[in-house]
Write a protein that holds these residues in place. Structure first.
Motif, short mmCIF file in Angstrom:
data_model
loop_
_atom_site.label_atom_id
_atom_site.label_comp_id
_atom_site.label_asym_id
_atom_site.label_seq_id
_atom_site.Cartn_x
_atom_site.Cartn_y
_atom_site.Cartn_z
N ASP A 57 0.81 -1.22 0.00
CA ASP A 57 0.00 0.00 0.00
C ASP A 57 0.84 1.27 0.00
O ASP A 57 0.33 2.37 0.21
CB ASP A 57 -0.96 0.00 1.19
CG ASP A 57 -0.23 -0.02 2.53
OD1 ASP A 57 1.00 -0.29 2.55
OD2 ASP A 57 -0.89 0.23 3.56
N ILE A 58 2.16 1.14 -0.24
CA ILE A 58 3.00 2.34 -0.28
C ILE A 58 3.22 2.79 -1.72
O ILE A 58 2.99 2.04 -2.67
CB ILE A 58 4.37 2.09 0.40
CG1 ILE A 58 5.17 1.01 -0.36
CG2 ILE A 58 4.19 1.72 1.87
CD1 ILE A 58 6.61 0.88 0.07
N GLU A 59 3.68 4.03 -1.85
CA GLU A 59 4.12 4.53 -3.16
C GLU A 59 5.65 4.51 -3.14
O GLU A 59 6.28 5.34 -2.49
CB GLU A 59 3.62 5.96 -3.38
CG GLU A 59 4.05 6.56 -4.71
CD GLU A 59 3.71 8.04 -4.84
OE1 GLU A 59 4.41 8.74 -5.60
OE2 GLU A 59 2.76 8.50 -4.18
N LEU A 60 6.24 3.54 -3.84
CA LEU A 60 7.68 3.32 -3.74
C LEU A 60 8.44 3.93 -4.91
O LEU A 60 8.11 3.71 -6.07
CB LEU A 60 7.97 1.81 -3.68
CG LEU A 60 9.45 1.42 -3.57
CD1 LEU A 60 10.06 1.94 -2.27
CD2 LEU A 60 9.60 -0.10 -3.66
N HIS A 61 9.48 4.68 -4.55
CA HIS A 61 10.46 5.19 -5.51
C HIS A 61 11.81 4.65 -5.06
O HIS A 61 12.08 4.58 -3.85
CB HIS A 61 10.47 6.72 -5.51
CG HIS A 61 9.15 7.32 -5.89
ND1 HIS A 61 8.91 7.89 -7.12
CD2 HIS A 61 7.99 7.42 -5.20
CE1 HIS A 61 7.67 8.33 -7.17
NE2 HIS A 61 7.08 8.04 -6.01
N ILE A 80 7.71 -9.89 -8.93
CA ILE A 80 6.90 -10.04 -7.71
C ILE A 80 5.64 -9.17 -7.75
O ILE A 80 4.87 -9.15 -6.79
CB ILE A 80 7.72 -9.72 -6.44
CG1 ILE A 80 8.20 -8.26 -6.43
CG2 ILE A 80 8.89 -10.68 -6.31
CD1 ILE A 80 8.93 -7.87 -5.15
N GLY A 81 5.43 -8.45 -8.86
CA GLY A 81 4.23 -7.64 -9.01
C GLY A 81 4.20 -6.40 -8.14
O GLY A 81 3.13 -5.96 -7.72
N LEU A 82 5.37 -5.84 -7.89
CA LEU A 82 5.48 -4.64 -7.06
C LEU A 82 5.48 -3.40 -7.94
O LEU A 82 6.29 -3.29 -8.87
CB LEU A 82 6.75 -4.68 -6.21
CG LEU A 82 7.00 -3.49 -5.29
CD1 LEU A 82 5.95 -3.44 -4.17
CD2 LEU A 82 8.40 -3.57 -4.69
N ASN A 83 4.60 -2.46 -7.65
CA ASN A 83 4.54 -1.21 -8.41
C ASN A 83 5.55 -0.23 -7.81
O ASN A 83 5.41 0.19 -6.67
CB ASN A 83 3.13 -0.63 -8.35
CG ASN A 83 2.99 0.60 -9.22
OD1 ASN A 83 3.76 0.80 -10.15
ND2 ASN A 83 2.01 1.43 -8.91
N ALA A 84 6.57 0.09 -8.56
CA ALA A 84 7.62 1.00 -8.07
C ALA A 84 8.22 1.76 -9.25
O ALA A 84 8.19 1.29 -10.38
CB ALA A 84 8.70 0.22 -7.34
N ARG A 85 8.77 2.92 -8.96
CA ARG A 85 9.47 3.71 -9.97
C ARG A 85 10.95 3.73 -9.64
O ARG A 85 11.33 3.88 -8.48
CB ARG A 85 8.92 5.14 -10.01
CG ARG A 85 7.45 5.20 -10.45
CD ARG A 85 6.98 6.63 -10.58
NE ARG A 85 7.67 7.32 -11.67
CZ ARG A 85 7.49 8.61 -11.97
NH1 ARG A 85 6.64 9.34 -11.26
NH2 ARG A 85 8.14 9.16 -12.97
N PHE A 86 11.79 3.56 -10.67
CA PHE A 86 13.23 3.44 -10.47
C PHE A 86 13.97 4.57 -11.19
O PHE A 86 13.56 4.99 -12.27
CB PHE A 86 13.71 2.08 -10.98
CG PHE A 86 13.18 0.92 -10.19
CD1 PHE A 86 13.87 0.41 -9.10
CD2 PHE A 86 11.96 0.34 -10.54
CE1 PHE A 86 13.36 -0.65 -8.37
CE2 PHE A 86 11.45 -0.72 -9.82
CZ PHE A 86 12.16 -1.22 -8.72
#
Length: 199
Positions: A57-61, A80-86
């Motif tokens: 439930d976090i917004e990961l950068h 792993i289906g993790l929504n993150a921006r790199f």
């Protein structure tokens, strides 16, 4: 050859070096991830060892200075289906506006950052007032004998291999910038988990 070039040359092989240690570090990574909330920045994502532990439930950068590492982390996040921006970015020069994040986390990064003081100041800058920093880091031990018999030889080896410095006092540096809410010492201070808050 600097740390970027050394890590870039290792690429995916980095996990073969660091992977065996993960059985010791994995429970600490899970614990560190338990402190994150809101809009989160991971500084020094590497190949993404932290990614499986983050709440969904976090917004990961996530940033790293080594493009090859960022590509491996991206692939791991997709698996792993993790929504993150790199982003490819230096810890000492975070390209985000001040007060951008609720939480900043770094795991085993400050032993490699060329200018740890500047990196800590940047973390402080990009955190919102009242925001949290979570540091899971290699540090100088509280035991002098351990420093000389174990960390000093390891420091020489990792310095040559990866530009790592296992004798840094990141826990003391964190106290200069943050109000420390929680600190744990593991393996006689060789690893510390530090949770601080921006005043």
């Amino acid at each position: 050859m600097g740390f970027r070039e050394k890590y870039a040359k290792l690429g995916e092989r980095y996990e073969r070096i660091d992977g065996p240690l993960e059985r010791f570090f994995d429970p600490l990574r899970r614990k560190a991830a338990g402190y994150v909330a809101g809009r989160v920045l991971e500084v020094g994502v590497g190949t993404g060892f932290m990614l499986p532990h983050y709440p969904r439930d976090i917004e990961l950068h996530a940033i790293d200075a080594v493009p090859e590492m960022v590509e491996v982390a991206k692939e791991r996040a997709e698996e792993i289906g993790l929504n993150a921006r790199f982003y490819v970015m230096d810890a000492e020069k975070l390209e985000f506006p001040s007060g951008s994040f609720d939480t900043v986390l770094s795991a085993f990064v400050f032993c490699t950052v060329p200018d740890p003081e500047r990196a800590m100041a940047e973390i402080h800058r990009v955190l919102k007032p009242g925001g949290r920093v979570i540091l899971l880091e290699h540090t100088k031990s509280d035991c002098r004998l351990l420093n000389w018999l174990f960390l000093k030889p390891l420091d020489v080896l990792l310095g040559l291999l990866l530009e790592d410095n296992t004798l840094r006092e990141t826990h003391l540096l964190a106290r200069k910038y943050f109000e420390i809410e929680h600190e744990e010492s593991h393996y006689r201070g060789i690893v510390r988990l530090i949770v601080g808050r921006k005043g």
